[in-house]
Motif scaffolding. Structure first.
Motif, PDB file in Angstrom:
ATOM      1  N   UNK A 168       0.747  -1.273  -0.008  1.00  0.00           N
ATOM      2  CA  UNK A 168       0.041  -0.093   0.067  1.00  0.00           C
ATOM      3  C   UNK A 168       0.794   1.175   0.040  1.00  0.00           C
ATOM      4  N   UNK A 169       2.070   1.074   0.854  1.00  0.00           N
ATOM      5  CA  UNK A 169       2.783   2.427   0.889  1.00  0.00           C
ATOM      6  C   UNK A 169       3.589   2.665  -0.518  1.00  0.00           C
ATOM      7  N   UNK A 170       3.961   1.722  -1.003  1.00  0.00           N
ATOM      8  CA  UNK A 170       4.789   1.681  -2.312  1.00  0.00           C
ATOM      9  C   UNK A 170       3.720   2.243  -3.441  1.00  0.00           C
ATOM     10  N   UNK A 171       2.476   1.528  -3.318  1.00  0.00           N
ATOM     11  CA  UNK A 171       1.407   2.141  -4.309  1.00  0.00           C
ATOM     12  C   UNK A 171       1.052   3.396  -4.157  1.00  0.00           C
ATOM     13  N   UNK A 172       0.903   3.820  -2.637  1.00  0.00           N
ATOM     14  CA  UNK A 172       0.653   5.305  -2.581  1.00  0.00           C
ATOM     15  C   UNK A 172       1.757   6.373  -3.225  1.00  0.00           C
ATOM     16  N   UNK A 173       3.034   5.913  -2.760  1.00  0.00           N
ATOM     17  CA  UNK A 173       3.966   6.762  -2.986  1.00  0.00           C
ATOM     18  C   UNK A 173       4.138   6.907  -4.735  1.00  0.00           C
ATOM     19  N   UNK A 224       9.641   4.983 -13.920  1.00  0.00           N
ATOM     20  CA  UNK A 224      10.500   4.097 -13.420  1.00  0.00           C
ATOM     21  C   UNK A 224      11.412   4.840 -11.973  1.00  0.00           C
ATOM     22  N   UNK A 225      11.502   6.224 -12.189  1.00  0.00           N
ATOM     23  CA  UNK A 225      12.121   6.665 -11.081  1.00  0.00           C
ATOM     24  C   UNK A 225      11.014   6.824  -9.715  1.00  0.00           C
ATOM     25  N   UNK A 226       9.433   7.101  -9.947  1.00  0.00           N
ATOM     26  CA  UNK A 226       8.710   7.033  -8.877  1.00  0.00           C
ATOM     27  C   UNK A 226       8.650   5.469  -8.448  1.00  0.00           C
ATOM     28  N   UNK A 227       8.866   4.726  -9.327  1.00  0.00           N
ATOM     29  CA  UNK A 227       8.912   3.005  -8.952  1.00  0.00           C
ATOM     30  C   UNK A 227       9.841   2.922  -7.852  1.00  0.00           C
ATOM     31  N   UNK A 228      11.254   3.475  -8.277  1.00  0.00           N
ATOM     32  CA  UNK A 228      12.380   3.300  -7.335  1.00  0.00           C
ATOM     33  C   UNK A 228      12.121   4.208  -5.984  1.00  0.00           C
ATOM     34  N   UNK A 229      11.671   5.153  -6.188  1.00  0.00           N
ATOM     35  CA  UNK A 229      11.360   5.925  -4.816  1.00  0.00           C
ATOM     36  C   UNK A 229      10.394   5.148  -3.809  1.00  0.00           C
ATOM     37  N   UNK A 230       9.395   4.536  -4.752  1.00  0.00           N
ATOM     38  CA  UNK A 230       8.382   3.872  -3.908  1.00  0.00           C
ATOM     39  C   UNK A 230       8.915   2.684  -3.367  1.00  0.00           C
TER      40      UNK A 230
END
Lengths: 283, 305, 308
Positions: free
Chosen positions: A133-138, A146-152
């Motif tokens: 849920x956290x990764x999905x929210x981020x 790809x960048x936001x995936x890595x940040x998440x």
């Protein structure tokens, strides 16, 4: 007569570590060489890549070893490129999370109790929100890519790594040789770098290796839910997410990316377990 | 005990507050107009303005943050534009089926993991042991929704024993529960096997056997509770992990619940709903951890003070 | 010849008659605890019987190929463990654990087992049995726990009890009390007792016969008075000399130089040779054998005394 049996062997040992490392190395090589090895551009929607009825081609079709996806793109090329994205995203995210977790965990263990408590509290929050849920929210908030995936992913994995670091550092902190170092006049920073880090690092690296596998799994779940990278960029998760509805008519679309993912995760697990074993036995 | 509970409840409230703050920061971080992301792409200028008013996006942070916390405290989680209803209402409807599936999967995890670990430990030789380690490793290398898909393919599509999806009958729950419980149960069995073996070397096991207690009885009455005790915190984490995976499995099996909400919210970038689901997840994990800590105290007399 | 690596115990022979108290003495790591566990068939993980046998009333109950101790355990053969603190399940109250054997073997109801259990606790000198039985193990002292462990074993009135260092973990004063209560009950019921210990003083008071062990072998054996007053084996002689005697003069107190070899491991034919003042070439070439079935004797090439 009574005899002691051989010491009970347990879990995959050094061979597991070696095999896992070898597989990861191989996957890394495949990632680097993806542009060379891929027969097609992974985003190229070939008109010849679909059957007369507009269906994806089955594995073994002319020119497409693993067939094509519903948009007529070569599956092998997409797996090579998508695997690269997933592997790299997991690797970079965990590397960032390790640096953050190591820093925060060590800081918490060796700074003033109040700051330390605050830092660990923050890590507990990170652990309290279900990771997916956290990764999905981020990723949702930062927009797909790809960048936001890595940040998440990094946003999920720093917390357990900080916990592991802190837990290990607190154990080491109480060992007599730390007191001894202080007595002979070693500065705190010197003590941490020279005496604590060498004991904390192996445990953290083992956990980080396991995390790479978990991060890849997270990526696939995120892609399945529709978060993560943006079409047409391939990733294992994105491929699973988009092709799920075809799993009955074209199982290869799910099977082959899953196979890549399974190998990646299993290899990361072998490395993590292999690294963890000696450190656990040392206790 | 009461004091301990009060303390733990207090720290749980603090945790919730921090999670809420994290959610607030997340919304603040949204690039561009936060009102736009909360209202959705098709919002009219007037509704944008009303959201801007309600959230106080024109106010400074010091006003906005306490206002946001106050709204959360009253249960106002914002408005979901994709569902056209308040987030709290969506959650109230979707949480029960998701919790039901999570609880069923958790029960099944225990029902698979505990007997399996007991069986493996009672087997002489290492074959069963290796098999378990390999199976646990393999099943944890594949995401739960894929286990679900394999089960659907085999038992629903090919054999037709179970419905392909939905939540209309009790039978519809079998495959989703199994696809979650099998991997989690295998990993639990592996952990429990280790702690069971550690307990096997304890003197109380030898002494119970020496007094003529049958081995299976020693295992279940003495060894198992002691071996489960250190796993309570792991089980709490498992519950949280199951909750995450349930969301994905629900989508794979097209069952109503938070998973489908999340799926839709992610696709339409319904930030309010995404953050709301995150808050519920965080609250649940905090609650489950509290339950685990209390359970340890109930089971272990040494932990009572 | 060297003893094969991996073996903990060999060349041990011991007969216990009904109502007899036999002491097995030796330093830590001499294999005496393993001997105790082997008799009750509880060697645990990673150890197995590779040869020899344990007989019960003439029938083999433990050997390389079988273990028939299970039906005897708790009913006819009892075992008292070394460490009272770890010998009870920490999650359950002490009383039910003590009375459990009565429920299993005598088919007593819970309440009947409880009554009997309380009487046994009282017989072993537990001041307030009701109170103690209601406690969890971590809430009781070592002395109370060891009394409870003894009660748990004796309550089914077995014919043979193997006690592994039954009082070592206790304070000196408590040790005497517990040992007195224990031995009195054993005498009253005519129970045969194998008591494994390094407490020579206690053996001198209670044991009918003594066997001394070193590196997994019997090195000396005989009636208590003979063995402890006139030892034949240099090891037992040294062991006796290193024990503080309440009445003897302190000048005789000596220590044995060196360490006993770790088990399992490999060492000289006579394992004591490296520490023995009387050792010569023979001791490093040939295994000294105990003159079974002699009632008194030592496994030594150069005994301090001849046969009696």
């Amino acid at each position: 007569m009574i005899a002691a049996g051989p010491p009970p062997p347990s879990r995959p040992g050094r061979w597991g570590l070696r095999a896992g490392a070898l597989i990861l190395l191989l996957l890394g090589l495949l990632s680097v060489l993806a542009p060379v090895l891929s027969p097609y551009d992974p985003t190229f929607e070939s008109p010849a890549g679909l059957s007369a009825l507009g269906e994806p081609l089955d594995p073994g079709a002319a020119g497409h070893l693993l067939g094509t996806d519903p948009k007529g793109r070569d599956l092998l090329s997409r797996i090579l490129h998508g695997g690269r994205v997933t592997f790299l995203a997991a690797l970079v995210a965990v590397a960032a999370a390790t640096v953050a977790g190591l820093t925060i965990g060590m800081l918490a263990a060796f700074s003033a109790p109040r700051l330390g408590g605050l830092l660990m509290r923050a890590a507990d929050i990170g652990l309290a929100i279900p990771g997916l849920l956290l990764a999905a929210a981020i990723t949702a908030v930062l927009g797909r890519g790809v960048t936001s995936l890595i940040v998440g992913l990094a946003g999920v994995f720093w917390a357990p790594l900080a916990r592991v670091t802190y837990g290990q550092a607190v154990v080491i902190r109480q060992r007599p040789f730390i007191e001894a170092a202080r007595v002979v006049g070693a500065g705190p920073l010197f003590t941490i770098v020279r005496h604590v880090l060498p004991h904390v690092f192996p445990v953290v690296v083992a956990y980080a290796a396991l995390s790479v596998g978990w991060a890849a799994l997270f990526e696939s779940s995120l892609g399945f839910l529709g978060a993560g990278v943006q079409e047409p960029t391939p990733s294992i998760g994105a491929m699973l997410g988009c092709c799920l509805i075809f799993y009955r008519s074209h199982p290869g679309l799910i099977l082959f990316p899953t196979l890549y993912l399974g190998v990646l995760v299993a290899a990361a697990n072998l490395v993590g377990e292999g690294l963890r074993r000696p450190t656990e036995e040392g206790r | 005990m009461t004091r301990y509970l009060a303390g733990r409840l207090g720290s749980m409230v603090i945790t919730l507050w921090l999670i809420a703050t994290a959610g607030f920061i997340l919304v603040e971080l949204i690039p561009g107009d936060p009102a736009r992301s909360l209202a959705g792409p098709s919002a009219s200028a007037t509704s944008l303005e009303s959201i801007r008013q309600a959230y106080g996006f024109d106010d400074p942070l010091v006003v906005r943050y306490p206002a946001a916390m106050a709204r959360l405290a009253t249960g106002d989680l914002g408005y979901s534009f994709s569902r056209s209803e308040p987030v709290a209402q969506v959650l109230a409807r979707s949480l029960p089926p998701t919790l039901l599936l999570t609880a069923l999967a958790f029960a099944a995890e225990l029902a698979i993991g505990i007997p399996l670990a007991l069986w493996v430990v009672s087997r002489p030789g290492r074959r069963a042991d290796r098999l378990l380690v390999a199976a646990a490793g393999a099943s944890s290398a594949v995401p739960a929704f894929l286990v679900g898909l394999i089960l659907i393919y085999l038992f629903a599509f090919q054999l037709g024993w179970f419905p392909l999806g939905g939540a209309a009958s009790a039978r519809a729950y079998v495959l989703p529960v199994l696809s979650l419980a099998v991997p989690f149960g295998l990993v639990l069995a592996r952990l429990l096997r280790t702690t069971l073996l550690e307990e096997e070397d304890q003197a109380y096991v030898a002494f119970a056997l020496a007094r003529g207690e049958p081995p299976w009885s020693v295992r279940i009455r003495h060894q198992l509770p002691n071996a489960l005790l250190p796993l309570f915190s792991v089980l709490a984490l498992d519950f949280a992990g199951l909750f995450s995976s349930v969301a994905v499995v629900e989508v794979a099996f097209s069952m109503p619940g938070l998973g489908v909400d999340l799926f839709n919210a992610l696709r339409r970038l319904d930030t309010a709903l995404i953050v709301g689901i995150g808050l519920v997840g965080g609250a649940l994990v905090a609650l489950v951890n509290l339950v685990a800590d209390v359970a340890v105290i109930l089971v272990d007399p040494r932990a009572r003070r | 010849m060297a003893v094969a690596a991996g073996e903990i115990l060999r060349g041990v022979d011991l007969t216990v008659h009904r109502g007899e108290i036999v002491g097995v003495v030796g330093e830590s790591g001499s294999g005496k605890s393993t001997l105790g566990l082997a008799i009750v068939g509880l060697l645990g993980r990673g150890r197995k019987v590779t040869g020899g046998e344990v007989r019960w009333e003439g029938e083999v109950i433990v050997s390389r190929d079988h273990d028939r101790t299970a039906p005897l355990r708790g009913t006819r053969i009892g075992f008292i463990p070394q460490d009272p603190f770890t010998s009870f399940d920490p999650l359950r109250r002490v009383g039910p654990q003590v009375g459990r054997a009565l429920q299993i073997h005598r088919g007593l109801e819970r309440s009947e087992a409880r009554e009997a259990m309380l009487q046994w606790l009282a017989a072993l000198g537990v001041p307030d049995p009701e109170e103690a039985a209601h406690r969890f193990p971590h809430q009781l002292s070592g002395g109370m726990l060891q009394r409870a462990a003894i009660a748990a074993t004796l309550c089914t009135e077995p014919d043979l009890v193997v006690a592994d260092e039954p009082t070592t973990a206790l304070d000196v004063l408590v040790r005497v009390q517990v040992a007195a209560a224990f031995i009195r009950l054993v005498h009253e019921r005519g129970t045969a007792l194998v008591i494994v210990t390094h407490d020579l003083g206690m053996l001198g008071r209670v044991a009918d016969r003594v066997a001394a062990m070193y590196a997994g072998r019997t090195v000396e054996h005989g009636p208590t008075t003979v063995v402890l007053d006139e030892p034949r084996h240099p090891y037992l002689d040294a062991l006796l000399a290193s024990t503080v005697s309440m009445t003897g003069d302190a000048e005789r107190l000596r220590v044995i130089a060196g360490q006993p070899p770790p088990l399992p491991g490999s060492f000289d034919p006579c394992a004591f040779a490296p520490r023995c003042p009387r050792a010569d070439q023979l001791c490093r070439e040939e295994v000294p054998r105990y003159p079974w079935p002699a009632p008194v004797g030592a496994a030594c090439h150069h005994p301090l005394r001849g046969e009696p």
